[in-house]
Structure formats: structure tokens, C-alpha cells
Design an enzyme around this catalytic site. Structure first.
Site, PDB file in Angstrom:
ATOM      1  N   GLU A  10      -0.871  -9.348  -0.633  1.00  0.00           N
ATOM      2  CA  GLU A  10      -2.279  -9.586  -0.264  1.00  0.00           C
ATOM      3  C   GLU A  10      -3.194  -9.539  -1.487  1.00  0.00           C
ATOM      4  O   GLU A  10      -4.115 -10.346  -1.618  1.00  0.00           O
ATOM      5  CB  GLU A  10      -2.713  -8.536   0.776  1.00  0.00           C
ATOM      6  N   GLU A  18       4.853  -5.174   6.818  1.00  0.00           N
ATOM      7  CA  GLU A  18       4.127  -4.108   7.519  1.00  0.00           C
ATOM      8  C   GLU A  18       4.681  -3.815   8.903  1.00  0.00           C
ATOM      9  O   GLU A  18       4.676  -2.661   9.345  1.00  0.00           O
ATOM     10  CB  GLU A  18       2.631  -4.467   7.649  1.00  0.00           C
ATOM     11  N   GLY A  78       0.577  -5.053   0.825  1.00  0.00           N
ATOM     12  CA  GLY A  78      -0.675  -5.063   0.076  1.00  0.00           C
ATOM     13  C   GLY A  78      -0.530  -5.740  -1.282  1.00  0.00           C
ATOM     14  O   GLY A  78      -1.509  -6.247  -1.828  1.00  0.00           O
ATOM     15  N   ALA A  80       0.869  -1.173   0.000  1.00  0.00           N
ATOM     16  CA  ALA A  80       0.000   0.000   0.000  1.00  0.00           C
ATOM     17  C   ALA A  80       0.906   1.222   0.000  1.00  0.00           C
ATOM     18  O   ALA A  80       2.078   1.138   0.389  1.00  0.00           O
ATOM     19  CB  ALA A  80      -0.878  -0.009   1.242  1.00  0.00           C
TER      20      ALA A  80
HETATM   21  N1  DAK Z   1       4.609   3.175  -0.767  1.00  0.00           N
HETATM   22  C1  DAK Z   1       5.002   4.357  -1.285  1.00  0.00           C
HETATM   23  N2  DAK Z   1       6.168   4.507  -1.942  1.00  0.00           N
HETATM   24  C2  DAK Z   1       6.952   3.440  -2.064  1.00  0.00           C
HETATM   25  C3  DAK Z   1       6.604   2.172  -1.548  1.00  0.00           C
HETATM   26  C4  DAK Z   1       5.355   2.064  -0.879  1.00  0.00           C
HETATM   27  N3  DAK Z   1       4.910   0.917  -0.391  1.00  0.00           N
HETATM   28  N4  DAK Z   1       7.612   1.316  -1.810  1.00  0.00           N
HETATM   29  C5  DAK Z   1       8.537   2.014  -2.489  1.00  0.00           C
HETATM   30  N5  DAK Z   1       8.148   3.282  -2.639  1.00  0.00           N
HETATM   31  C6  DAK Z   1       8.856   4.370  -3.308  1.00  0.00           C
HETATM   32  C7  DAK Z   1      10.075   4.780  -2.518  1.00  0.00           C
HETATM   33  O1  DAK Z   1       9.721   5.668  -1.485  1.00  0.00           O
HETATM   34  C8  DAK Z   1      10.906   5.437  -3.598  1.00  0.00           C
HETATM   35  O2  DAK Z   1      10.381   6.719  -3.844  1.00  0.00           O
HETATM   36  P1  DAK Z   1      11.374   8.000  -4.026  1.00  0.00           P
HETATM   37  O3  DAK Z   1      12.221   8.013  -2.824  1.00  0.00           O
HETATM   38  O4  DAK Z   1      12.133   7.652  -5.297  1.00  0.00           O
HETATM   39  O5  DAK Z   1      10.438   9.135  -4.167  1.00  0.00           O
HETATM   40  C9  DAK Z   1      10.603   4.602  -4.830  1.00  0.00           C
HETATM   41  O6  DAK Z   1       9.386   3.910  -4.549  1.00  0.00           O
HETATM   42  C10 DAK Z   1      11.671   3.553  -5.107  1.00  0.00           C
HETATM   43  O7  DAK Z   1      11.892   2.814  -3.895  1.00  0.00           O
HETATM   44  P2  DAK Z   1      13.351   2.521  -3.317  1.00  0.00           P
HETATM   45  O8  DAK Z   1      14.274   3.622  -3.678  1.00  0.00           O
HETATM   46  O9  DAK Z   1      13.197   2.167  -1.891  1.00  0.00           O
HETATM   47  O10 DAK Z   1      13.729   1.256  -4.200  1.00  0.00           O
HETATM   48  P3  DAK Z   1      14.618   0.018  -3.780  1.00  0.00           P
HETATM   49  O11 DAK Z   1      14.734  -0.820  -4.993  1.00  0.00           O
HETATM   50  O12 DAK Z   1      15.869   0.480  -3.120  1.00  0.00           O
HETATM   51  O13 DAK Z   1      13.741  -0.770  -2.707  1.00  0.00           O
HETATM   52  C11 DAK Z   1      11.759  -1.817  -1.844  1.00  0.00           C
HETATM   53  C12 DAK Z   1      12.551  -1.334  -3.089  1.00  0.00           C
HETATM   54  C13 DAK Z   1      10.377  -2.264  -2.324  1.00  0.00           C
HETATM   55  C14 DAK Z   1      12.473  -2.983  -1.209  1.00  0.00           C
HETATM   56  C15 DAK Z   1      11.631  -0.662  -0.818  1.00  0.00           C
HETATM   57  O14 DAK Z   1      11.144   0.504  -1.520  1.00  0.00           O
HETATM   58  C16 DAK Z   1      10.681  -0.975   0.277  1.00  0.00           C
HETATM   59  O15 DAK Z   1      11.008  -1.729   1.202  1.00  0.00           O
HETATM   60  N6  DAK Z   1       9.494  -0.355   0.202  1.00  0.00           N
HETATM   61  C17 DAK Z   1       8.492  -0.521   1.232  1.00  0.00           C
HETATM   62  C18 DAK Z   1       7.803  -1.845   1.098  1.00  0.00           C
HETATM   63  C19 DAK Z   1       6.776  -2.018   2.154  1.00  0.00           C
HETATM   64  O16 DAK Z   1       7.011  -1.825   3.357  1.00  0.00           O
HETATM   65  N7  DAK Z   1       5.595  -2.383   1.749  1.00  0.00           N
HETATM   66  C20 DAK Z   1       4.456  -2.613   2.663  1.00  0.00           C
HETATM   67  C21 DAK Z   1       3.694  -1.328   2.830  1.00  0.00           C
HETATM   68  S1  DAK Z   1       2.399  -1.471   3.997  1.00  0.00           S
HETATM   69  C22 DAK Z   1      -5.196  -2.054   3.834  1.00  0.00           C
HETATM   70  C23 DAK Z   1      -4.791  -2.312   2.550  1.00  0.00           C
HETATM   71  C24 DAK Z   1      -3.431  -2.528   2.315  1.00  0.00           C
HETATM   72  C25 DAK Z   1      -2.530  -2.428   3.337  1.00  0.00           C
HETATM   73  C26 DAK Z   1      -2.943  -2.172   4.591  1.00  0.00           C
HETATM   74  C27 DAK Z   1      -4.302  -1.975   4.874  1.00  0.00           C
HETATM   75  N8  DAK Z   1      -6.641  -1.914   4.131  1.00  0.00           N
HETATM   76  C28 DAK Z   1      -7.527  -2.210   3.037  1.00  0.00           C
HETATM   77  C29 DAK Z   1      -7.001  -1.885   5.450  1.00  0.00           C
HETATM   78  C30 DAK Z   1      -1.140  -2.651   3.005  1.00  0.00           C
HETATM   79  C31 DAK Z   1      -0.143  -2.164   3.755  1.00  0.00           C
HETATM   80  C32 DAK Z   1       1.188  -2.209   3.141  1.00  0.00           C
HETATM   81  O17 DAK Z   1       1.405  -2.704   2.072  1.00  0.00           O
END
Ligand code: DAK
Length: 674
Positions: free
Chosen positions: A497, A519, A494, A448
């Protein structure tokens, strides 16, 4: 070895021209393809150009080696897979040839005539022309179906934007392959209809002309106009500075004069540009950090005029039907790093945009006022700019999430668009199944949108976000038609999921970092069914370890754990479409997920080391997993949603989200376990 993709095998790539851009194009190919043992040949008849090009390219590789961007074996690998030569015969056996010679039609024709005699009849031939229509460049080829234009942007090895321009004679297979191939090697290919200058150059060159007109009509001097242009249009540097940086590129003047003939008569070469090109001099522009004084009134006049020109130019291209609003916004924001035009118009309001264009056209009557702009303004609605694309491939609907700058992260807009497509699919009897995929070479969906979630301060906003997400995932799961996830890269949070809501999942083979529920790194628990579906798919032990430690798994582990049905070599989208067809025809049947309480679900989870992660959040995750096992999936999802909301009552939730937004994904949050 070779790079094999969609039934084609690429062993050698030719780049013709070792001038400004050829070596950069070659660098991108060698970077992406050397590990597949693909060789890249740069050909130029000018020996000094070859020497300069080679030295520039090798310097860039060495610099990448020093900064750590390339590992030492990559540095050697790249250097060993590239040659610079004046001998066209070295192109023999090339499967793809990109011509990047001077913008001169007879020269390009001569080059392709020669190239065609050297390569096989199905080798793809492309021109990096910045303006010329493919029909004119390739009209003398024997096999036109394999030819098209591919227009790169500065710096070609790093700027991911690329315009793909098929001509009338281009075979659809060539266009499709070229689009998918460039996406696969890390570019953002955007298809543009064949028209002089394609989509971007009339904007780039037209804005320079609009700036000259501002100066000529006394709105400001070149410094002032350049400064206001960069501020108003969100450019890193103004059009005059950009033109200086290209060495006063004479193609701009030539382009403007051709656009006068081929697009509309507003385009013209201003005398001062002709003089500047002839005398090889530069525009007078602001120095680095120089403060430019412009009265607020003049600044507004210049900004309004430039916005009017910008909007008029892009809307005229909509009338010419060469590009869509969604594609154009993405293309401009990536290629030129400026405010994307249609979002920009939406942000100021359609009536204001219309007024600016009409005022511009009053002052310059040779600029047409776009019919589509008039219709849009009259409708009272903003432009539609989609982050999720939909295409019918026979009886299969393909949904592509395309937010390359955020690795396809799911925000409310994406959720809404997904829900709309589910409606379309449900009501279209021709569509028998759906494939969902992510755009690009890296990510299916990185989760997400954390930046959006971090901005949710009010519980009502959080609830709204959660509701929109839940609707989209439920719609997909209960579509009533098979849905196959084509996992082209990582599927996190997400993303994982969303994939689990699909009937089947196939992933690219060999992804070391593939799927996970990270998360807890953010002070959250999964909120779109991760705590319910993952245990039902992989078993409680594996699922709870993934959820509680945030550790991702590889694609081969995912296959072993049953999270995916297949690892795919080559084009994962193509395979997903085949699988969807097989499910529809009954050739393949899949195991269904347990919808009731899970038989023998555990009362306790095995101990895992959660390291620095929040114990407060871990407790919520454990509850969601264990309690959900005893419930139907539907009740488990409701319970998860409730516990997801509880995360916002902890301090660790704010610490985790803030940490991502301020310090990025790689930084560990300092949780306080409350
Ligand atoms: N959201 C927003 N931006 C994101 C992102 C995300 N999930 N993942 C990556 N980006 C953005 C980064 O901020 C970066 O943006 P800039 O800095 O260039 O502006 C760009 O994408 C490139 O990312 P990186 O520079 O970090 O690229 P790398 O290759 O070095 O790393 C990575 C890729 C995917 C390993 C890393 O970006 C990472 O760990 N990202 C976070 C992944 C994460 O934590 N995902 C889970 C998010 S929480 C719900 C529905 C859904 C959800 C919850 C509730 N309801 C319906 C209740 C879901 C929650 C989640 O998914």
C-alpha cells in the site's frame, strides 16, 4: 557468471587466514555467492590451520544439508566453489579480498603488500581487524582508495552485524559499494568512524573491565558479577563467561591496554586478566542453570555500576563522532544481542542515565563524562533513535525504512518518522524528488507491524494507529514532488500500500514472492488504501483475487499487471534514483491513477476460492472494493477505513492476529466466520 552490482563484477573472493573466523567469513560468502558462480579462496600458510578450517566449514555445510537449511544442490554448489590453499597466487584475479589473520599490524601490512601485487588495482581490500585503524593497516598500499576495514562478529556466517570502517584514504565509492554489497548479501553493515576498537569492542572489552572492577572493589565475586551483568544488560551470557567462550582471547588484554593510550585512561589491563591470559585459565563463572545468590542491595549496586560504565563508554563514542545513536543501537543489539544502549537510557530516563554515569565517573575519575550526554540530559528529551533514515543524494532525498528484525514492518514510530521526512522534503527546495526503500536484502516492507496491531485492544488505540498510518501515506501521495518506490524485496500488506502511494515503482528482477495483500490471513482487510488503489492500478479482477485470497504475486507478474513500472537487475536503489531524476527532468512521464470513481466499475466480483479464510472478513473486503469503485479515491479511502475498523467487531480478527503473534506467519488461523 559473476555477481554484478553497482558497476562492479565479483568473480572471486579471497579470505586470508583459516583461523578462528576466516572459514566462517568464507562460509558466508560462498553461501551468498556460489549461485552466481563466484569462487571463494581461503589462504593460509599454516597447513594444519587450513585443514582444520576446511573441515570446520565443510561440517557446517553438511549440517545445513542435514537440517534442511541447504538443499542438496546448494551443499554441492558451496563445496564446489570454495578452495583452501597455502598458495597466495590463487588470489590472482580476486575482486575482493578480506584479511582475517592474527591481530598483528606488521603481519597485516606484509599480507596486504603481497596481496596488492597479485590483484588488480581496483580490487577491494578489507581487513577484519577488530581494533586497528584502517590508516595504520593500509598506509603502505599503492592504491589506498580501495581499502577499508570490515569487522565481523561471531559467528560470522550467521551474525548479520558488520562494522564498516573507512579510513582517511578510502574512496567514497569503495565505502558506498561495500555498504551496499554487504546489505545485498544479507548483512547489516554499519558505518563507523576510524578510531581504535571501532564502536563495539570498547563496549565488549570495557564491560569486562567494569566487571573486574566490581569484583576488585568487593561488590561480588566473578560468578555474582557475571550473573548480574547478564541480567542487567540483557546479555545471553555475562562478560566473564563470554571471555571464557572465546578461549580467553588475549586480544582483549592487548585491546584494553591500547585503549588506555588511544581512547581514555580508564581503560587498562587489570592484573587478574594478565595472569589469566598467561596461565591460559578461565574465569570462575556460573555453571549452566546454577542458581546464583546475590543480595538485592548488592545486585542493585553492581547493576548500577555496570550501567554507568556502559553508558559512559557509548556516549564517549558519540563525542568522538564515530557513530550515530540509531546506528549504535542497531549494531549493539545485533552484534552482541544485548540491550541497545540509547533505547536503554531512554527507558530508564535521561536523568537516571546521567546520574549513573556521574556516579561511575566519581568512582573512576579517568572515565570522562560525555558532553553529548550532558547536553541530552539537560534538554530533557530522550535520545533520538530512528527507524527511518534520510539521506540527500544530490537533489534526490532517499528515505530508508530500517527495522531488519521485523522485516521493516510499519509501526506508529515509522509512520511518524515518514511524516516528518515528508515535511522536510516539502520545505527543502533543493530536493526535487524522493526515493523510498527498505533496508536489507529481503523486504521492502513486510506490512504494518502485526505485533503492534495485536496489542491494540481499545478502539481508540486502533483509531490512533489508523490515523497515524493514513497521515503518513497521504503525505507521501500528496507530497507535490515525485516519489519512486525502490522495492528491494517483498512488499506486503501496508508495504504494498505504501508503494502504491508513490508516483512510480521499480522492483528487483526475479522475485518469486514479491507483492501481496495478506491481511485476510490475520482477520483484517487492507487499511491503507489497498482495496482502493490496487483495483485502480491492476483492475478489479486481479486486485480482488489478491486481496481476497492473500496470494502474493511475483515481480514479473507485478510488471505485467502494472503494479510496478520496471524490474531491475543489480541495484534497485540506484535505478530508482535515476528514474526519479528522469521524472524531475521530464524525460519520463507516468500515467496518473484515477482519482475519481472508476469508469465501468463492477457491481459484482468474480468468484474466488477463499479456502480456510474468514467469510466474515471476506464480506468486508468485497464491500470495500466494490463500494470504493463507485467513489472518488478520497471517499473510497474513508469507506475502507470504516470497514477496516469493522474488522475489530469480528471474532475472526482476534483469532487471526493472535495466531500470528503466537504461532508465526506460517500457521493458518482457525477462523469461525463471525
Ligand atoms: N509485523 C511484525 N513483525 C513481522 C512482520 C509484520 N508484518 N512480518 C514479519 N515479521 C517478523 C516476524 O515475526 C519475525 O520476527 P521474529 O519471530 O524473528 O521475532 C521476523 O519478522 C522474520 O519473519 P519470518 O521469520 O516470518 O521470516 P520469513 O522469511 O520466514 O517470512 C514473511 C517472511 C514476510 C513471508 C512472513 O514474515 C510473513 O508472512 N509476515 C507477515 C506478512 C503480513 O501478513 N503482512 C501484512 C500485515 S497487515 C493501516 C495501515 C496499514 C495496515 C493496516 C491499516 N491504517 C493506516 C488503517 C496494514 C496492515 C498490514 O500490513
Amino acid at each position: 557468471m559473476a555477481f554484478s552490482f553497482r558497476g562492479r563484477s565479483i568473480k572471486k573472493v579471497g579470505v586470508i587466514g583459516s583461523g578462528q573466523i576466516g572459514p566462517d567469513i568464507a562460509l558466508h560468502f560462498v553461501k551468498a555467492l556460489h549461485s552466481f558462480d563466484v569462487s571463494v579462496v581461503v589462504v593460509d600458510i599454516a597447513l594444519d590451520a587450513l585443514e582444520k578450517g576446511k573441515s570446520k566449514l565443510f561440517k557446517k555445510i553438511d549440517k545445513g544439508g542435514q537440517t534442511g537449511a541447504f538443499k542438496p544442490d546448494e551443499v554441492d554448489g558451496m563445496k564446489n566453489h570454495i578452495i583452501f590453499t597455502s598458495d597466495y597466487n590463487e588470489l590472482k584475479g580476486a575482486d575482493l579480498v578480506v584479511e582475517a589473520a592474527t591481530e598483528d599490524l606488521p603481519l597485516k601490512k606484509r599480507i596486504f603488500n603481497q596481496v596488492e601485487s597479485l590483484v588488480s588495482q581496483d580490487a577491494i581490500l578489507t581487513s577484519n581487524s577488530s581494533h586497528l585503524e584502517p590508516e595504520r593497516i593500509f598506509d603502505e598500499l599503492k592504491f589506498k582508495g580501495r581499502s577499508l576495514c570490515t569487522h565481523y562478529f561471531f559467528p560470522a556466517e550467521r551474525n548479520p552485524a558488520i562494522e564498516i570502517i573507512p579510513g582517511k584514504g578510502t574512496a567514497s565509492e569503495t565505502t558506498e559499494f561495500t555498504m551496499r554489497f554487504y546489505e545485498k548479501i544479507g548483512k547489516i553493515p554499519i558505518k563507523v568512524g576510524s578510531r581504535y576498537g571501532y564502536a563495539v569492542d570498547p563496549v565488549f572489552e570495557g564491560l569486562l573491565l567494569a566487571c573486574v572492577q566490581c569484583v576488585d572493589t568487593g561488590l561480588g565475586d566473578t560468578k555474582q558479577v557475571d550473573y548480574v551483568a547478564s541480567k542487567a544488560l540483557g546479555l545471553t551470557v555475562g562478560p566473564f563467561t563470554a571471555h571464557n567462550l572465546t578461549g580467553g582471547n588475549p586480544i582483549t588484554a592487548h585491546g584494553l591496554s591500547e585503549m588506555h593510550e588511544r581512547l581514555n585512561t580508564w581503560f587498562r589491563v587489570p592484573d587478574c586478566l594478565k595472569e589469566l591470559v598467561e596461565s591460559k585459565s578461565n574465569w570462575v563463572v556460573p555453571g549452566r542453570g546454577e542458581k546464583i545468590e546475590v543480595s538485592p542491595e548488592k545486585e542493585q549496586q553492581i547493576a548500577d555500576e555496570l550501567m554507568g560504565a556502559y553508558f559512559a563508554i557509548v556516549c564517549d563514542m558519540l563525542d568522538a563522532n564515530i557513530i550515530t545513536t540509531s546506528d549504535f543501537d542497531l549494531l549493539i543489539s545485533v552484534a552482541l544481542d544485548m540491550k541497545p544502549p540509547f533505547s536503554f537510557m531512554n527507558s530508564i530516563g535521561m536523568n537516571k542515565a546521567m546520574e549513573l554515569v556521574e556516579n561511575f565517573a566519581k568512582k573512576y575519575p579517568s572515565m570522562p563524562v560525555s558532553k553529548k550526554l550532558r547536553e541530552q540530559a539537560a534538554s530533557g528529551k530522550p535520545w533520538e533513535i530512528l527507524d527511518v533514515l534520510f539521506e540527500k543524494k544530490g537533489d534526490i532525498g532517499v528515505i530508508t525504512i530500517r527495522r531488519p528484525k521485523s522485516l521493516n514492518a510499519l509501526n506508529s514510530k515509522v509512520f511518524k518518522e515518514l511524516t516528518n521526512y515528508c515535511d522536510i522534503v516539502r520545505n527543502d527546495p533543493e530536493i526535487k524528488a524522493v526515493v523510498v526503500t527498505g533496508f536489507g536484502a529481503k523486504a521492502f516492507v513486510a506490512g504494518a507491524d502485526i505485533k503492534e496491531m495485536a496489542g491494540l485492544t481499545e478502539p481508540t488505540q486502533g483509531e490512533r494507529f489508523a490515523r497515524i498510518g493514513q497521515i503518513a501515506s497521504a503525505e507521501l501521495e500528496k507530497l507535490g514532488k515525485p516519489v519512486v518506490a525502490a522495492l528491494n524485496g517483498f512488499a506486503l500488506g501496508g508495504g504494498c500500500e505504501l508503494a502504491m502511494c508513490c508516483t512510480a515503482r521499480v522492483a528487483l528482477k526475479g522475485l518469486k514472492f514479491f507483492a501481496g495483500q495478506p491481511e485476510v490471513n490475520l482477520g483484517l482487510i487492507p487499511g491503507m488504501g489497498g482495496t482502493q488503489r490496487l483495483p485502480r492500478i491492476t483492475g478489479f479482477e486481479r486486485a480482488s483475487e489478491m486481496i481476497r485470497t492473500a496470494k502474493p504475486i511475483s515481480s514479473s507478474q507485478a510488471l505485467q499487471f502494472g503494479l510496478i513500472d520496471e524490474e531491475v537487475e543489480g541495484d534497485v536503489l540506484e535505478r530508482a534514483i535515476e528514474l526519479a531524476q528522469d521524472i524531475v527532468s521530464g524525460r519520463v512521464t507516468l500515467k496518473r491513477m484515477e482519482m475519481g470513481p472508476v469508469p465501468n466499475s463492477p457491481d459484482k466480483l468474480p468468484d474466488v476460492d477463499i479456502g480456510h479464510l474468514s467469510r466474515a472478513i471476506d464480506a468486508l473486503a468485497v464491500r470495500a472494493i466494490l463500494e470504493g469503485g463507485k467513489m472518488t479515491l478520497e471517499d473510497g479511502l474513508k469507506n475502507e477505513a470504516h470497514l477496516f475498523g469493522q474488522c475489530w467487531t469480528t471474532e475472526d480478527n482476534r483469532i487471526g492476529l493472535k495466531n500470528f503473534v503466537e504461532k508465526g506467519a506460517k500457521s493458518k488461523a482457525e477462523f469461525v466466520h463471525r
